[in-house]
Design an enzyme around this catalytic site. Structure first.
Site: not given
Length: 401
Positions: A51, A302
């Site tokens: 992110k 991720s």
């Protein structure tokens, strides 16, 4: 429309600031699945998640006036930390709205980067509504976690890093929540190599994007419930669905049990701390949701910001499932020496007692009986069968739980 050049420009902005995370071969998984499997370990990013890439690119592209006014976001974790880091780097004020039930560790993590945290609402949707209202009323820039071109371009830099290192990757396996990560990766990868296959992975408890992909129209989830909280997105953004329909080849789903198995596998075999959302790509490989035989593939890991309570639960269940832990309730006569006789069986079987509780008050017991709840360390299914046989031979009544 986001282009490859937008993503390349984002990569230049991120250089010398964020980490170029490792791209490592997964030898055990490769051997098991007869494929050449690599892991892109963005769980090792500075803030513990991909992110940061999108948030940093977004703030980097704001003009001075917008930066000086401050940025706002709604997030329960990874996007919040990414935006807080970027705001601190550029010297602007970040205000992050988080649900009231957000774990303290996540709140502390956001505040450690100097952001203002506002705890409001019972869930993400309520926090999101408050954040949008606050940004509008105070003339601040609202930074969406995925439905934003600059954010998507930042996330796409992962694909550039993968293909810069291994240019003949045949398939990328990517988690899907709101769709920002896979959109950026798919645009970059397909622009470089139109033949590369892009597979998205959703959680079974949050599969709005999969259903929308199959129906070719937005279908919001009626409810969302999954341990992969980073991809627990209810509503489908039409713009992102259009990108996914154009660039993504397939979308598969994995259950929470399959995700938990992948978390434990990555922790034990690769020494990687991975959150649920970050592990779904590996879960899809482990549980044969994707056809990768004889292919060179990369799974995007991720994020790694997993709550320690959840991790403890996953480890506990994993030990039981793999027959390395055994929980028993044994009924004893409530008299001196009875417990010693029981423990001698475990000693003879070389089973280590890690926890023991004694109950003589249960209404299910006859007078003169007691329940002993015991947790044992064991060495596999055959070892557990040996313990059960010895208990039966000695006349003990028991139940495995």
């Amino acid at each position: 429309m986001i282009t490859l050049n937008d993503i390349k420009d984002a990569k230049k902005r991120l250089e010398n600031t964020i980490s170029k995370t490792p791209l490592m071969k997964a030898p055990i998984l490769s051997k098991e699945k007869n494929a050449e499997i690599y892991l892109k370990e963005d769980n090792l990013q500075i803030t513990g998640s991909f992110k940061l890439r999108g948030a940093f690119n977004k703030v980097a592209m704001l003009d001075d006036a917008k930066r000086n006014a401050g940025v706002v976001a709604a997030s329960a974790g990874n996007h919040a930390q990414g935006l807080a880091f970027a705001a601190q780097y550029f010297g602007c004020v970040a205000t992050i709205f988080m649900p009231e039930a957000t774990p303290l560790t996540k709140v502390t993590g956001v505040r450690s980067y100097g952001a203002n945290v506002v705890l409001t609402g019972e869930n993400f949707d309520e926090a999101y509504a408050s954040a949008v209202k606050f940004a509008k009323e105070n003339n601040k820039e609202f930074v969406h976690p995925f439905a934003d071109d600059e954010v998507i371009a930042g996330q796409g830099t992962i694909a550039l890093e993968v293909l810069d290192s291994i240019n003949d990757i045949e398939q990328l396996i990517v988690p899907i929540g709101g769709g920002g990560l896979i959109s950026g990766i798919a645009i970059a990868a397909k622009s470089i190599n139109p033949n590369i296959k892009i597979t998205g992975v959703v959680a079974s408890g949050a599969k709005g994007m999969k259903e929308s992909f199959e129906a070719r129209m937005p279908i919001d989830s009626s409810s969302v419930r999954t341990i992969a909280d980073g991809i627990a997105v209810r509503d489908v953004t039409p713009k992102l669905l259009d990108i996914i329909l154009e660039y993504v080849d397939e979308v598969v789903e994995v259950s929470d049990n399959e995700t938990a198995n992948a978390i434990l596998f990555l922790l034990e075999k690769h020494k990687l701390m991975v959150e649920g959302a970050g592990a779904v790509s590996v879960a899809a490989i482990m549980h044969d949701k994707v056809d990768i035989k004889n292919k060179k593939v990369c799974a995007i890991v991720s994020g790694g910001n997993i709550d320690v309570t959840m991790l403890s639960l996953i480890i506990e269940k994993g030990l039981i499932k793999s027959h390395r832990k055994m929980n028993l309730i044994v009924t004893l006569m409530d008299k001196p020496g009875a417990l010693m006789k029981l423990t001698e069986i475990f000693t003879s079987c070389a089973a280590n007692i890690v926890q023991i509780d004694f109950d003589r008050n249960s209404l299910k017991l006859e007078f003169g009986e007691a329940h002993v709840t015991i947790a044992l360390e064991t060495k596999g299914e055959e070892h557990q069968e040996l313990i059960r046989e010895n208990l039966k031979q000695q006349g003990f009544r028991f139940k495995q739980i």
